[in-house]
Design a protein around this motif. Structure first.
Motif, PDB file in Angstrom:
ATOM      1  N   ALA A  54      19.505  45.659   6.773  1.00 49.28           N
ATOM      2  CA  ALA A  54      20.237  46.559   5.889  1.00 49.28           C
ATOM      3  C   ALA A  54      21.723  46.214   5.876  1.00 49.28           C
ATOM      4  CB  ALA A  54      20.034  48.001   6.330  1.00 49.28           C
ATOM      5  N   ALA A  55      22.281  45.882   7.030  1.00 48.59           N
ATOM      6  CA  ALA A  55      23.689  45.507   7.099  1.00 48.59           C
ATOM      7  C   ALA A  55      23.933  44.209   6.339  1.00 48.59           C
ATOM      8  CB  ALA A  55      24.120  45.370   8.551  1.00 48.59           C
ATOM      9  N   TYR A  56      23.026  43.253   6.463  1.00 41.98           N
ATOM     10  CA  TYR A  56      23.151  41.976   5.757  1.00 41.98           C
ATOM     11  C   TYR A  56      23.096  42.182   4.241  1.00 41.98           C
ATOM     12  CZ  TYR A  56      22.008  37.235   4.230  1.00 41.98           C
ATOM     13  OH  TYR A  56      21.996  36.030   3.589  1.00 41.98           O
ATOM     14  N   VAL A  57      22.186  43.006   3.794  1.00 41.77           N
ATOM     15  CA  VAL A  57      22.057  43.283   2.361  1.00 41.77           C
ATOM     16  C   VAL A  57      23.315  43.979   1.848  1.00 41.77           C
ATOM     17  CG1 VAL A  57      20.774  44.637   0.652  1.00 41.77           C
ATOM     18  CG2 VAL A  57      19.542  43.306   2.354  1.00 41.77           C
ATOM     19  N   GLN A  58      23.819  44.921   2.608  1.00 46.34           N
ATOM     20  CA  GLN A  58      25.034  45.629   2.211  1.00 46.34           C
ATOM     21  C   GLN A  58      26.223  44.669   2.117  1.00 46.34           C
ATOM     22  OE1 GLN A  58      24.992  48.691   1.163  1.00 46.34           O
ATOM     23  NE2 GLN A  58      27.160  48.661   0.701  1.00 46.34           N
ATOM     24  N   GLU A  59      26.306  43.730   3.049  1.00 48.32           N
ATOM     25  CA  GLU A  59      27.369  42.726   3.047  1.00 48.32           C
ATOM     26  C   GLU A  59      27.300  41.864   1.784  1.00 48.32           C
ATOM     27  OE1 GLU A  59      28.158  38.902   5.811  1.00 48.32           O
ATOM     28  OE2 GLU A  59      27.742  40.775   6.887  1.00 48.32           O
ATOM     29  N   ILE A  60      26.083  41.461   1.406  1.00 49.58           N
ATOM     30  CA  ILE A  60      25.909  40.655   0.193  1.00 49.58           C
ATOM     31  C   ILE A  60      26.266  41.461  -1.045  1.00 49.58           C
ATOM     32  CG2 ILE A  60      24.192  39.480  -1.255  1.00 49.58           C
ATOM     33  CD1 ILE A  60      22.851  38.554   1.306  1.00 49.58           C
ATOM     34  N   LYS A  61      25.870  42.728  -1.077  1.00 51.25           N
ATOM     35  CA  LYS A  61      26.201  43.586  -2.224  1.00 51.25           C
ATOM     36  C   LYS A  61      27.702  43.702  -2.411  1.00 51.25           C
ATOM     37  CE  LYS A  61      22.164  46.606  -2.395  1.00 51.25           C
ATOM     38  NZ  LYS A  61      21.706  48.003  -2.280  1.00 51.25           N
ATOM     39  N   GLN A  62      28.418  43.870  -1.309  1.00 52.17           N
ATOM     40  CA  GLN A  62      29.871  43.980  -1.402  1.00 52.17           C
ATOM     41  C   GLN A  62      30.492  42.679  -1.898  1.00 52.17           C
ATOM     42  OE1 GLN A  62      31.065  45.207   2.504  1.00 52.17           O
ATOM     43  NE2 GLN A  62      30.577  47.376   2.144  1.00 52.17           N
TER      44      GLN A  62
END
Length: 86
Positions: A54-62
């Motif tokens: 989830a943290a990795y996905v959030q980082e990519i989204k940002q």
């Protein structure tokens, strides 16, 4: 005396056959149902608790939102070739 001719509106010679067919279809109709395997349920549950993902996905989204995300075309092509060569 009233003569209606050959096309009477309330006369259907196949009425009994149509009724039999409709009764058979009513009896044979089955409802759709979905069954989820235990493995799929476990995958759903484990996907909810994976905080690293989830943290990795959030980082990519940002990165995408800010315009800083860059795609390496060679790496993407390699992944596509691996996927389609299976």
């Amino acid at each position: 005396m009233k003569i209606n001719g050959p096309n009477q509106t309330n006369f259907n010679p196949y009425k009994q056959q149509i009724q039999k067919q409709s009764e058979l279809t009513k009896e044979t109709k089955q409802k759709d149902c979905i069954e989820i395997s235990n493995e799929a349920k476990q995958l759903q549950e484990s996907g909810k608790t994976n905080e690293k993902r989830a943290a990795y996905v959030q980082e990519i989204k940002q990165a995408v939102d800010s315009g800083e995300y860059k795609v390496d075309p060679e790496k993407a092509a390699q992944k596509m070739m691996q996927f389609w060569s299976k």
